[in-house]
Scaffold this active site. Structure first.
Site, PDB file in Angstrom:
ATOM      1  N   CYS A  98       0.799  -1.238   0.000  1.00  0.00           N
ATOM      2  CA  CYS A  98       0.000   0.000   0.000  1.00  0.00           C
ATOM      3  C   CYS A  98       0.832   1.290   0.000  1.00  0.00           C
ATOM      4  O   CYS A  98       0.465   2.237  -0.706  1.00  0.00           O
ATOM      5  CB  CYS A  98      -1.029  -0.013   1.136  1.00  0.00           C
ATOM      6  SG  CYS A  98      -0.565  -0.884   2.614  1.00  0.00           S
ATOM      7  N   ARG A 105       7.460 -11.020   5.384  1.00  0.00           N
ATOM      8  CA  ARG A 105       7.265 -10.758   6.813  1.00  0.00           C
ATOM      9  C   ARG A 105       7.898 -11.889   7.607  1.00  0.00           C
ATOM     10  O   ARG A 105       7.721 -13.064   7.260  1.00  0.00           O
ATOM     11  CB  ARG A 105       5.780 -10.634   7.151  1.00  0.00           C
ATOM     12  CG  ARG A 105       5.102  -9.480   6.428  1.00  0.00           C
ATOM     13  CD  ARG A 105       3.623  -9.389   6.721  1.00  0.00           C
ATOM     14  NE  ARG A 105       2.973  -8.445   5.823  1.00  0.00           N
ATOM     15  CZ  ARG A 105       1.661  -8.248   5.763  1.00  0.00           C
ATOM     16  NH1 ARG A 105       0.863  -8.949   6.550  1.00  0.00           N
ATOM     17  NH2 ARG A 105       1.149  -7.374   4.924  1.00  0.00           N
ATOM     18  N   GLN A 125       0.420 -11.212  -2.721  1.00  0.00           N
ATOM     19  CA  GLN A 125      -0.956 -10.758  -2.515  1.00  0.00           C
ATOM     20  C   GLN A 125      -1.565 -10.307  -3.841  1.00  0.00           C
ATOM     21  O   GLN A 125      -0.890  -9.688  -4.658  1.00  0.00           O
ATOM     22  CB  GLN A 125      -0.984  -9.578  -1.538  1.00  0.00           C
ATOM     23  CG  GLN A 125      -0.538  -9.923  -0.129  1.00  0.00           C
ATOM     24  CD  GLN A 125      -0.528  -8.701   0.762  1.00  0.00           C
ATOM     25  OE1 GLN A 125       0.025  -7.670   0.400  1.00  0.00           O
ATOM     26  NE2 GLN A 125      -1.138  -8.797   1.929  1.00  0.00           N
ATOM     27  N   ASP A 145      -3.157  -7.817  -4.561  1.00  0.00           N
ATOM     28  CA  ASP A 145      -3.420  -6.576  -3.857  1.00  0.00           C
ATOM     29  C   ASP A 145      -3.953  -5.508  -4.809  1.00  0.00           C
ATOM     30  O   ASP A 145      -3.539  -5.436  -5.969  1.00  0.00           O
ATOM     31  CB  ASP A 145      -2.121  -6.072  -3.225  1.00  0.00           C
ATOM     32  CG  ASP A 145      -2.327  -5.446  -1.866  1.00  0.00           C
ATOM     33  OD1 ASP A 145      -3.494  -5.281  -1.472  1.00  0.00           O
ATOM     34  OD2 ASP A 145      -1.332  -5.131  -1.200  1.00  0.00           O
ATOM     35  N   HIS A 155      -5.571  -1.198  -4.600  1.00  0.00           N
ATOM     36  CA  HIS A 155      -5.951  -0.042  -3.785  1.00  0.00           C
ATOM     37  C   HIS A 155      -6.760   0.914  -4.640  1.00  0.00           C
ATOM     38  O   HIS A 155      -6.376   1.241  -5.772  1.00  0.00           O
ATOM     39  CB  HIS A 155      -4.704   0.640  -3.217  1.00  0.00           C
ATOM     40  CG  HIS A 155      -3.949  -0.256  -2.284  1.00  0.00           C
ATOM     41  ND1 HIS A 155      -2.902  -1.042  -2.703  1.00  0.00           N
ATOM     42  CD2 HIS A 155      -4.141  -0.531  -0.968  1.00  0.00           C
ATOM     43  CE1 HIS A 155      -2.455  -1.756  -1.683  1.00  0.00           C
ATOM     44  NE2 HIS A 155      -3.187  -1.460  -0.618  1.00  0.00           N
ATOM     45  N   LYS A 213     -12.466  -3.232   8.573  1.00  0.00           N
ATOM     46  CA  LYS A 213     -12.368  -4.098   7.405  1.00  0.00           C
ATOM     47  C   LYS A 213     -13.502  -5.112   7.383  1.00  0.00           C
ATOM     48  O   LYS A 213     -14.194  -5.317   8.385  1.00  0.00           O
ATOM     49  CB  LYS A 213     -11.020  -4.808   7.365  1.00  0.00           C
ATOM     50  CG  LYS A 213     -10.694  -5.605   8.614  1.00  0.00           C
ATOM     51  CD  LYS A 213      -9.302  -6.230   8.527  1.00  0.00           C
ATOM     52  CE  LYS A 213      -8.987  -7.029   9.783  1.00  0.00           C
ATOM     53  NZ  LYS A 213      -7.767  -7.843   9.653  1.00  0.00           N
ATOM     54  N   HIS A 245      -8.437  -0.760   0.546  1.00  0.00           N
ATOM     55  CA  HIS A 245      -7.523  -1.882   0.306  1.00  0.00           C
ATOM     56  C   HIS A 245      -8.377  -3.121   0.040  1.00  0.00           C
ATOM     57  O   HIS A 245      -9.364  -3.339   0.735  1.00  0.00           O
ATOM     58  CB  HIS A 245      -6.661  -2.181   1.538  1.00  0.00           C
ATOM     59  CG  HIS A 245      -5.942  -1.005   2.112  1.00  0.00           C
ATOM     60  ND1 HIS A 245      -4.565  -0.926   2.168  1.00  0.00           N
ATOM     61  CD2 HIS A 245      -6.391   0.137   2.697  1.00  0.00           C
ATOM     62  CE1 HIS A 245      -4.213   0.202   2.756  1.00  0.00           C
ATOM     63  NE2 HIS A 245      -5.298   0.863   3.085  1.00  0.00           N
TER      64      HIS A 245
END
Length: 650
Positions: free
Chosen positions: A341, A370, A388, A390, A392, A476, A522
């Protein structure tokens, strides 16, 4: 003088009066003796209590049985105490750590000292637990002073309980007793041990005290209990099915992925078939995203420390999530990317934006890193490097609900296409009692929470609300999917964020010619590809839908005389985007068919003298047997119809 009365409000809003000091069990008895026999605990004013605990004020009461999750948790927590009682009886001098309920069952952390213990002893513990359960000993709650609690565990020489007591306030400490056993515990517990009818000690593992690798390693014993033997039998059958479907086992058998100690723990290596599976999932998602107006972006695997300081992630997660990258220049601080992000915020900020540009939707299959403790790594479900799906979305406030609703539609499309039909949407909000954990203004949080709740309601989703489960920057919607074995997994997620646009000073020029902050959403329908693939493997037992499976066909020549025709057929199918392989081994056709069945190849094409002469194929379907004879052209049409059905019929 008449005794003081209290009013009890039940879930159906009916109100009953009882004498002060009445318990939830008294309420149950007054309703039905049959109900009372099944009550395990009660929710009193939103807090789970012992069913026999007296109430002294007007209260809202919900009676909890085995059908309620809090009822099960209470049952399993009490079972952990029963296990501890059995352990003390069988292993005098044993020292006890903690024994909580978990999602399925419970565990107890134990220090056996010099006494020998291994998994071979589990059956002995089960038998002792059953013996104690049949005594129907009542769980008795007692308030105790800190001094008396310390004195009790000092006399037992139990340093683990003494350490736990150190962190407790005097006046808030309770003991629970059942039979000859006493434990430090806040409760609640079931009325008596007799509710526990079926017991299984499942496994043994090591666990560092309080999760600290520098502390002593204790023995963690996992168990599960049920109020009926039939339920235990069903659960153990489900565990056996789960072992067969274990994604680590099937991933190896189907040649999908592997791990290497030299590469590093928690860093999966995708083999050719697994890479093909990933590519198909990515292609499926990319097409869906293009239809929904997303633009692809690509960002680096690293970022400057300042990027994550600006976003607030570095302060929030620190060294636990951020791994530094060595550079030859002193003072440069680059970190492995733990999320995408902040990079996407900088892309948005790369040029001026107008309200006419919004919404802007950026999508990336971004690999992030991570650090997970080695003991927490588990196949593809807990890894240190993962990708991910992902995206946005940057939009105006009046676009938030509409954009959020469109993302819900995309998530549901993904689930339906892959056969996940049973799911719950978890609305994860702030903990109102602990707001300092979160960043951003109250006004922004209230707007975001309201948008999520309204969108979920309008879509008619089956929702649960969890306080305290929000991300630190915003609320979320998490999708909890139930797989074929009834297990729950958290997959897709959607989050509303008013905070990062503020921290990155993102702007757009509004119709009033003034500068405004966009709202950020997100979203990741898969969550991570690694975790999604793991859950998908276990959900379908490795039998992927035809459109997704890496090897769609296996061409099986009856003998080497037909190898040339098999190879020619392979080339024709390859040109039609039908993937597979030719099994040219010097094996009998029965063995080739059996091996293809084990590999879960959806379609087997048998070719021999007749097929070669007629330019045809004899088709077998995995798990179904013979499907008939087809010309090559007929088979291509048949395949494409089956492939389309495998996607649309979900």
């Amino acid at each position: 003088m008449s005794q003081e009365q209290i009013k009890i409000t039940l879930p159906d809003e009916s109100i009953r009066e009882y004498a002060s000091g009445a318990s939830a069990m008294d309420v149950a008895v007054s309703i039905s003796e049959g109900l009372a026999r099944n009550v395990l605990a009660a929710e009193v004013n939103g807090e789970v209590w012992d069913a026999n605990r007296p109430m002294s004020q007007d209260s809202s009461v919900k009676l909890l049985t085995w059908n309620d999750q809090d009822g099960k948790s209470t049952f399993w927590h009490s079972s952990a105490h029963l296990m501890a009682e059995a352990l003390e009886a069988l292993y005098p001098g044993v020292k006890l750590g903690i024994g909580p309920a978990i999602e399925n069952g419970y565990y107890y952390d134990v220090d056996f000292g010099e006494q020998e213990f291994d998994s071979a002893h589990l059956e002995k513990i089960e038998q002792k637990m059953l013996e104690l359960a049949r005594q129907k000993n009542t769980f008795i709650r007692k308030d105790i002073s800190k001094a008396d609690a310390v004195k009790y565990f000092e006399s037992k020489g139990d340093e683990y309980k003494l350490e736990l007591i150190e962190g407790l306030d005097d006046g808030s400490i309770t003991f629970y007793e059942q039979g000859n056993f006493t434990d430090l515990c806040r409760g609640p517990h079931i009325p008596h041990t007799g509710f526990i009818k079926a017991i299984k000690c499942l496994s043994v593992a090591g666990a560092y005290w309080r999760g600290d690798e520098k502390r002593k390693q204790l023995t963690r014993i996992y168990g599960i209990t049920f109020p009926k033997q039939k339920e235990l039998t069903q659960y153990l059958h489900m565990l056996e099915e789960a072992k067969k479907r274990d994604h680590r086992k099937l991933g190896k058998e189907l040649d999908l992925f592997t791990f290497s100690e030299k590469v590093g723990m928690g860093l999966p290596l995708w083999l050719p078939k697994g890479a093909k599976l990933r590519e198909r999932l990515e292609s499926f998602m990319r097409k869906a995203q293009v239809r929904s107006g997303y633009e692809p972006v690509v960002t680096p695997h690293i970022g400057h420390k300042d990027l994550y300081v600006t976003s607030g992630h570095y302060q929030k997660y620190g060294a636990d999530s951020f791994q530094p990258i060595s550079t030859p220049h002193e003072g440069e601080e680059f970190l492995l990317k733990p999320m995408n992000c902040p990079h996407h915020c900088e892309i948005y900020k790369s040029r001026p934006r107008s309200y006419k540009d919004l919404p802007v939707r950026y999508a990336e299959f971004g690999t992030v890193y991570r650090y997970e403790q080695s003991g927490e790594l588990h196949g593809l479900t807990r890894v240190r490097g993962f990708t991910q799906d992902d995206a946005h979305i940057f939009c105006m406030q009046d676009q938030v609900k509409d954009e959020f609703t469109k993302v819900i539609d995309l998530v549901l499309y993904v689930f339906e296409s892959l056969g996940f039909e049973d799911y719950t949407a978890q609305i994860s909000l702030r903990d109102p009692e602990n707001k300092e954990k979160y960043i951003g203004s109250d006004e922004a949080w209230e707007k975001a929470e309201r948008a999520i709740i309204e969108a979920a309601t309008e879509k008619g989703l089956n929702t649960v609300t969890e306080l305290g489960e929000a991300a630190f920057y915003g609320p979320k919607l998490d999708f909890m999917v139930k797989d074929a074995l009834g297990r729950k997994w958290q997959l897709g997620t959607i989050q509303v964020d008013y905070t990062l646009p503020e921290r990155f000073e993102l702007e757009y020029t509004g119709s009033d010619n003034q500068k405004h902050r966009p709202v950020m959403i997100h979203r990741a329908p898969f969550g991570s590809l690694e975790r999604f693939v793991a859950v998908l493997i276990e959900h379908c037992g490795g039998e992927f839908p035809l459109w997704l499976t890496p090897d769609q066909v296996a061409i099986l020549p009856i003998s080497e005389k037909y190898a040339d025709y098999a190879q020619e057929l392979y080339k024709v199918l390859e040109s039609e985007d039908i993937t597979g392989f030719v099994d040219n081994r010097d094996e009998k056709i029965g063995r080739k068919i059996r091996d293809a069945e084990v590999k879960k190849i959806p379609i087997m094409l048998i070719v021999g003298e007749k097929e070669a002469a007629d330019r045809a194929v004899s088709v077998r379907r995995h798990g179904h047997g013979d499907a008939g004879s087809f010309s090559i052209e007929e088979f291509i049409t048949y395949f494409n119809n089956e492939k389309a059905d495998s996607l649309s019929q979900r």
